[in-house]
Write an enzyme that holds these catalytic residues in place. Sequence first.
Site, mmCIF file in Angstrom:
data_model
loop_
_atom_site.group_PDB
_atom_site.id
_atom_site.type_symbol
_atom_site.label_atom_id
_atom_site.label_comp_id
_atom_site.label_asym_id
_atom_site.label_seq_id
_atom_site.Cartn_x
_atom_site.Cartn_y
_atom_site.Cartn_z
ATOM 1 N N HIS A 27 -14.550 6.394 20.986
ATOM 2 C CA HIS A 27 -14.858 7.113 19.743
ATOM 3 C C HIS A 27 -14.165 6.418 18.587
ATOM 4 C CE1 HIS A 27 -14.789 9.985 23.167
ATOM 5 N NE2 HIS A 27 -16.038 10.049 22.766
ATOM 6 N N SER A 35 -20.623 12.348 23.264
ATOM 7 C CA SER A 35 -19.481 12.460 22.363
ATOM 8 C C SER A 35 -19.572 11.483 21.189
ATOM 9 C CB SER A 35 -18.183 12.238 23.137
ATOM 10 O OG SER A 35 -18.239 11.000 23.815
ATOM 11 N N ASP A 60 -8.075 6.009 23.758
ATOM 12 C CA ASP A 60 -9.480 6.220 23.445
ATOM 13 C C ASP A 60 -9.978 4.978 22.728
ATOM 14 O OD1 ASP A 60 -11.970 6.859 22.497
ATOM 15 O OD2 ASP A 60 -11.399 8.784 21.615
#
Length: 440
Positions: free
Chosen positions: A418, A157, A415
Amino acid sequence: MGGYLQPLNPPGLKPSSKKPGCFLSKPTCAFLTCGFFSLALLHLLFCSPAGTQRAAISPLLNYINSTYSFVSSVPGEGSRNCNYAVGTWVWAPGHARRYNATECNAKESHDCLRNGRPDTGYLDWRWQPSGCPLPAFDADAFLSAVRGKHVAFIGDSMARNQAQSLICLLSAAFPYRLLYRDPVPRQFNNWRYAFPSHDVTVSFYWNPFLVRATGKAEDDTVRDNHVHLDEPGDRWGADADTIDVAVLAAAHWLLNGAIYYNASGMIGAHAHPEIKDTGVGYAWPLRMVYRTAVQRLSSPWRPRTLVLATFSPSHFEGKPINDPTACTKTEPYKEGENEMEWMYREVRDIVYDEAAAARARSGAGDAAGASKTRIEVLDVSKLASKRPDGHPSIYMTRRDPAAANGEPEKVYYSDCLHFCLPGPVDTFNEILLQILRKGR
Ligand SMILES: *[C@@H]1O[C@H](CO)[C@@H](O)[C@H](O)[C@H]1NC(C)=O
Ligand SMILES: *[C@@H]1O[C@H](CO)[C@@H](O)[C@H](O)[C@H]1NC(C)=O
Ligand SMILES: *[C@@H]1O[C@H](CO)[C@@H](O)[C@H](O)[C@H]1NC(C)=O
């Protein structure tokens, strides 16, 4: 939640804390354990099997020297010996406000502005490498550097995060067309865009282990990963001969654990709740997956550039994923503050090492037999490690305005891995551009 997003020590996957199988003497082992491991979030290393520790320690000792001798040989525009890997974030108001992620159809969970992130100071920093400038991203320069070519991002990712950043940076300046995307809502795995003005295509192949993997890598509701170390991923493997520039990024999933196979069957498992530790660790499989990928993409006849991206660390700082305060910083770390963890540096160094090994392999033999494959390292580890402020944090989804009216807040996941789009990950593509320009 779609795709990978876990702190490095997912509950239930903690390695056994029983006796470490150390290959070093007990006092040395105890010293390492206390001295290094307790400082950082090295839960996976903590008293991990001998294979892990051996794999973890030897590359660091062996390669730290070679790493720093060839890391500094990436020339920049108009400056020799520019090292983009080392530098500082300097305040540059508006530098990272380069596109609207909603308009380039970025993954919603990375579209922090849309999701209501109130502070925007994370967009006001620019990476200043030591001793040379890093030019701001120039979409025309990028598309010209890869005119007529197929640029493919292959990996996890973070590879997707960088690939989407590139689409946003390019599409803010040039017309583009979506050629295909897997029809899974909110996942954004496996897609391709065209930029007809320069006859360029950009693809993303979801392969969190680079090689063929079944189980969790294909279906997030499944627990285990089954990873075939000697087979390229099915989809990119089938397209490999059409790829001119490949950016490879993987490591997070290997740290989290998997069951590994080769053509003869199961080799071992890492961080598996039931399979007894087999000593396979994460370092050796990481080398193998890069090796298999580079081998499939190396060609004696087609000029090709392989860019191996290094590890981009997360900033959960030991907090669980459902802690809304896991990453709430609003400024980069300063020099000397929160130095990159030891295991992360080691994972980065493996990438340098595999790049050097691949160059050595392809350079062997006479010029006629030498590979036409250029191998570069995109070292983002340090610049990423300094940006705890650049993650979506709880702004992965639109904050619920009802919460402001006294209704109970729903659980927000954080998160801290990312990066927001736009955000620090755009810098990865600024450096990628310099790497590609150098090769023209
Ligand atoms: C480091 O590299 C230099 C030059 O490449 C070499 O002369 C030296 O012996 C190396 N040092 C170690 C500790 O390997
Ligand atoms: C981005 O674009 C969308 C759709 O065009 C718009 O609604 C939104 O206000 C824009 N966001 C910003 C931060 O400019
Ligand atoms: C598979 O791995 C095992 C254990 O490491 C090794 O002995 C065997 O030779 C490997 N087989 C192939 C086909 O690579």
